[in-house]
Design an enzyme around this catalytic site. Structure first.
Site: not given
Ligand code: NAP
Length: 286
Positions: A20, A67, A71, A92, A107, A131, A134, A154, A156, A227
């Site tokens: 982090s 995180t 969450k 968060n 967020d 997506g 979260g 998405n 899925t 993101l």
């Molecule tokens: P999460 O809850 O694990 O969700 C992951 C998402 O990515 C799901 O929609 C998943 O689809 C999809 N995914 C993963 N692998 C895939 C693949 N190979 N092909 C297609 N879709 C795929 O994760 P999260 O917490 O939402 O975070 C998502 C991203 O946002 C991360 O990279 C995180 O670092 C980033 N983020 C950034 C910030 C920021 O402040 N910039 C804040 C929060 C999160 P399925 O449902 O099909 O599995």
């Protein structure tokens, strides 16, 4: 209540947390404002979440960030959860208000502040979010509340359906679902003005991956907000620039979700320039 002159602590509960950049960002801000506050990394395994949250009260922390993967797991141990955090289904940020633990989600606010700072006002706009995890929940909630029309896709589809159902009543129209297929996504991109990647696709170590179905082309009128912030310049953002469209990276949201938490904990305006410089420095050196 804290002892006269005693330090005040906040931290990050998660598993793992070692990667982090939040300590760099917040500790720089505390120093800049001359506050005797300290932001700690607090690695907590899933079975210890309840004890960790109770520890915020016992140790008189001013609050915590939360995180992955905690969450949602922290919610049963809090005294109150804000309407925003409840609608998003994730906390968060925890605030310790005289022993009462309040759950918040910054967020959504961080995403909106970053988008507006990048010159994109979502009110009345059409947006496609990829997506259903979260991050997507926070983004869809933020866009709907800001008065945008949201399209959602998405890998899925069942998760996209569940997200769309959870957001019923948040905006004037619920999110509309788009199949995760080339033609459907292409057609939608011709009509929207904003694309948000809220998946983890493109993150290190799989930096050549792109979250769109194979063969989709980015129209030049789009603003594309990825993101993912490791790397900062994702392949999606490089393709965006190549197409003559406008790339917005994920660092802004990371900064502004932190700034919103900082403001709630301390009651002071966040020193954004200091926090941004510390965050960018931490990202460069990781
Ligand atoms: P999460 O809850 O694990 O969700 C992951 C998402 O990515 C799901 O929609 C998943 O689809 C999809 N995914 C993963 N692998 C895939 C693949 N190979 N092909 C297609 N879709 C795929 O994760 P999260 O917490 O939402 O975070 C998502 C991203 O946002 C991360 O990279 C995180 O670092 C980033 N983020 C950034 C910030 C920021 O402040 N910039 C804040 C929060 C999160 P399925 O449902 O099909 O599995």
């Amino acid at each position: 209540m804290s002892e006269q002159g005693a330090p005040t602590y906040v931290g990050l509960i998660g598993w793992p947390v070692a990667h982090s950049r939040s300590p760099a960002m917040h500790n720089a801000a505390f120093r800049a404002l001359g506050l005797n506050w300290h932001y700690l990394l607090l690695p907590v395994v899933p079975e210890d979440v309840g004890d960790a949250v109770r520890g915020i009260r016992a140790l008189r922390f001013a609050g915590c960030n939360v995180t992955v993967p905690h969450k949602q797991a922290v919610v049963p141990f809090l005294d109150e959860v804000s309407p925003t955090a409840r609608a998003i289904g994730a906390v968060n940020t925890i605030l310790n208000r005289d022993g009462r633990l309040m759950g918040e989600n910054t967020d959504a606010e961080g995403f909106l502040r970053a988008l507006r700072e990048a010159g994109f006002e979502p009110r009345g706009q059409q947006a496609l979010v990829i997506g259903a995890g979260g991050a997507a929940r926070a983004v869809v909630y933020a866009l709907l509340r800001a008065g945008a029309n949201v399209w959602l896709t998405n890998r899925t589809q069942a998760r996209a359906i569940a997200l769309a159902e959870a957001m019923q009543g948040v905006g004037h129209t619920p999110p509309r679902l788009v199949p995760f297929a080339r033609q459907a996504v292409q057609t939608t991109l011709e009509t929207v003005s904003l694309l948000v990647n809220a998946t983890s696709v493109g993150m290190v170590p799989h930096t050549e991956a792109v979250p769109l179905p194979e063969g989709v082309r980015l129209p030049a009128h789009l603003t594309v907000n990825d993101l993912v912030y490791t790397p900062r310049q994702t392949r999606l953002l490089r393709l965006t620039a190549d197409a003559g469209a406008r790339p917005v990276d994920g660092v802004g949201m990371l900064l502004h979700q932190g700034a919103a938490a900082f403001e709630q904990w301390t009651g002071h305006p966040a020193p954004l320039d200091v926090m941004r410089a510390a965050l960018e420095d931490a990202l460069r050196h990781s």
